[in-house]
Design a protein around this motif. Structure first.
Motif, PDB file in Angstrom:
ATOM      1  N   GLU A  93       0.848  -1.194   0.000  1.00 22.10           N
ATOM      2  CA  GLU A  93       0.000   0.000   0.000  1.00 22.10           C
ATOM      3  C   GLU A  93       0.878   1.237   0.000  1.00 22.10           C
ATOM      4  O   GLU A  93       2.097   1.159   0.164  1.00 22.10           O
ATOM      5  CB  GLU A  93      -0.952   0.006   1.197  1.00 22.10           C
ATOM      6  N   GLY A  94       0.254   2.383  -0.171  1.00 23.88           N
ATOM      7  CA  GLY A  94       1.003   3.628  -0.205  1.00 23.88           C
ATOM      8  C   GLY A  94       1.299   4.062  -1.629  1.00 23.88           C
ATOM      9  O   GLY A  94       0.559   3.756  -2.564  1.00 23.88           O
ATOM     10  N   ASN A  95       2.407   4.755  -1.798  1.00 25.11           N
ATOM     11  CA  ASN A  95       2.809   5.282  -3.098  1.00 25.11           C
ATOM     12  C   ASN A  95       3.592   4.215  -3.871  1.00 25.11           C
ATOM     13  O   ASN A  95       4.664   3.822  -3.435  1.00 25.11           O
ATOM     14  CB  ASN A  95       3.681   6.527  -2.892  1.00 25.11           C
ATOM     15  N   GLU A 121      -0.704   2.580   9.169  1.00 23.43           N
ATOM     16  CA  GLU A 121      -1.699   3.460   8.552  1.00 23.43           C
ATOM     17  C   GLU A 121      -1.333   4.927   8.758  1.00 23.43           C
ATOM     18  O   GLU A 121      -1.514   5.758   7.856  1.00 23.43           O
ATOM     19  CB  GLU A 121      -3.084   3.174   9.126  1.00 23.43           C
ATOM     20  N   ARG A 122      -0.824   5.247   9.922  1.00 19.59           N
ATOM     21  CA  ARG A 122      -0.423   6.631  10.193  1.00 19.59           C
ATOM     22  C   ARG A 122       0.738   7.033   9.292  1.00 19.59           C
ATOM     23  O   ARG A 122       0.759   8.163   8.761  1.00 19.59           O
ATOM     24  CB  ARG A 122      -0.020   6.764  11.658  1.00 19.59           C
ATOM     25  N   VAL A 124       1.487   5.860   6.318  1.00 21.67           N
ATOM     26  CA  VAL A 124       0.982   6.044   4.954  1.00 21.67           C
ATOM     27  C   VAL A 124       0.215   7.353   4.832  1.00 21.67           C
ATOM     28  O   VAL A 124       0.315   8.072   3.826  1.00 21.67           O
ATOM     29  CB  VAL A 124       0.082   4.850   4.557  1.00 21.67           C
ATOM     30  N   ALA A 125      -0.550   7.686   5.874  1.00 16.54           N
ATOM     31  CA  ALA A 125      -1.375   8.900   5.837  1.00 16.54           C
ATOM     32  C   ALA A 125      -0.542  10.173   5.914  1.00 16.54           C
ATOM     33  O   ALA A 125      -0.917  11.202   5.334  1.00 16.54           O
ATOM     34  CB  ALA A 125      -2.382   8.874   6.987  1.00 16.54           C
ATOM     35  N   THR A 126       0.589  10.130   6.614  1.00 19.07           N
ATOM     36  CA  THR A 126       1.375  11.344   6.832  1.00 19.07           C
ATOM     37  C   THR A 126       2.559  11.486   5.876  1.00 19.07           C
ATOM     38  O   THR A 126       3.124  12.571   5.763  1.00 19.07           O
ATOM     39  CB  THR A 126       1.914  11.384   8.275  1.00 19.07           C
ATOM     40  N   ASP A 127       2.922  10.413   5.189  1.00 16.87           N
ATOM     41  CA  ASP A 127       4.064  10.460   4.267  1.00 16.87           C
ATOM     42  C   ASP A 127       3.598   9.950   2.903  1.00 16.87           C
ATOM     43  O   ASP A 127       3.453   8.746   2.689  1.00 16.87           O
ATOM     44  CB  ASP A 127       5.216   9.600   4.793  1.00 16.87           C
ATOM     45  N   SER A 128       3.370  10.857   1.996  1.00 15.48           N
ATOM     46  CA  SER A 128       2.831  10.497   0.680  1.00 15.48           C
ATOM     47  C   SER A 128       3.873   9.879  -0.242  1.00 15.48           C
ATOM     48  O   SER A 128       3.549   9.496  -1.370  1.00 15.48           O
ATOM     49  CB  SER A 128       2.236  11.739   0.001  1.00 15.48           C
TER      50      SER A 128
END
Length: 250
Positions: A93-95, A121-122, A124-128
């Motif tokens: 998941e993520g970029n 999850e945090r 992924v949410a804070t580091d695009s």
């Protein structure tokens, strides 16, 4: 571990520290300081200097040993980098083009893995610009291996994350909770059943176990971020800092 195995790296570490202290600039400081021809008396004299320095400054050894261990770990990670960072099907998941990959080795029977999910999850949410790669590492029980097979079958159907989330949220791992997670994720059960014992699925699990062995990973969760291996459930700040360090190294 034998005495020889202990003494050799300690002697090496002492040379590293001495070289740094006297500005020799290399672990082969003994050779650098000796005149051409390397007379035995000169080698013995320099060897005594090294010994005396280490005995007078024993606090340098842990730091020197850590640097040595970090360097060796970096080599181990580099030798298996493709296996570590390339996801199996949709088990990520993520970029997809993130500049830092966080590979996390997990076991569905591991409570600490479950407790680490909010931190992932945090991140992924804070580091695009980060990518998470999930690696199945079933080490706790036979049902862990069954769950890992189902996780990979789900990944082949593009439904890894729904299955992953459903199974961890189910609580204690069991055959029943695996079936329930598969249904919740909308898996084609017949197709998943057919995939469970395929060489592709078994090969992925075997590779993960082999890589974990090379890295000295014996439990879950374990993280590989850049050239660093982190074992166990750790505070979010540790993961965040490891990502920043990996990004700086490029």
């Amino acid at each position: 571990m034998t005495d020889r195995m202990v003494k050799t790296p300690l002697a090496f570490a002492g040379l590293v520290a001495l070289s740094a202290a006297i500005g020799a600039g290399a672990v082969l400081g003994v050779q650098a300081l000796a005149p051409a021809g390397g007379a035995n008396s000169d080698k013995a004299r320099i060897g005594q200097v090294v010994r005396d320095y280490v005995l007078e400054n024993p606090e340098i050894l842990p730091e020197a040993m850590k640097r040595l261990q970090d360097r060796e770990m970096s080599k181990a990670v580099a030798s298996s980098s493709v296996t570590i960072t390339q996801p199996y099907a949709s088990a990520w998941e993520g970029n997809p083009k993130g500049d830092v990959t966080v590979a996390v080795f997990m076991d569905y029977a591991c409570g600490y893995c479950r407790a680490s999910l909010p931190m992932i999850e945090r991140l992924v949410a804070t580091d695009s610009n980060v990518r998470i790669v999930y690696r199945e590492l079933p080490v706790l029980s036979e049902v862990s291996r069954t769950a890992a097979r189902w996780g990979l079958a789900a990944a082949d159907q593009g439904k890894f994350k729904p299955f992953h989330a459903a199974l961890y949220s189910a609580g204690q791992l069991s055959e029943a909770s695996i079936r329930a997670a598969a249904a919740s994720a909308g898996l084609d059960t017949a197709k998943a059943q057919a995939a469970l014992a395929t060489p592709r699925v078994e090969g992925e699990i075997t590779r993960n176990l082999d890589v974990a062995g090379k890295l000295g990973v014996t439990g879950t969760p374990s993280w590989v971020i850049g050239d660093r291996v982190i074992s166990g459930m750790v505070p979010y700040e540790v993961l965040e800092e490891a990502v920043k360090a990996a990004r700086k190294k490029g």
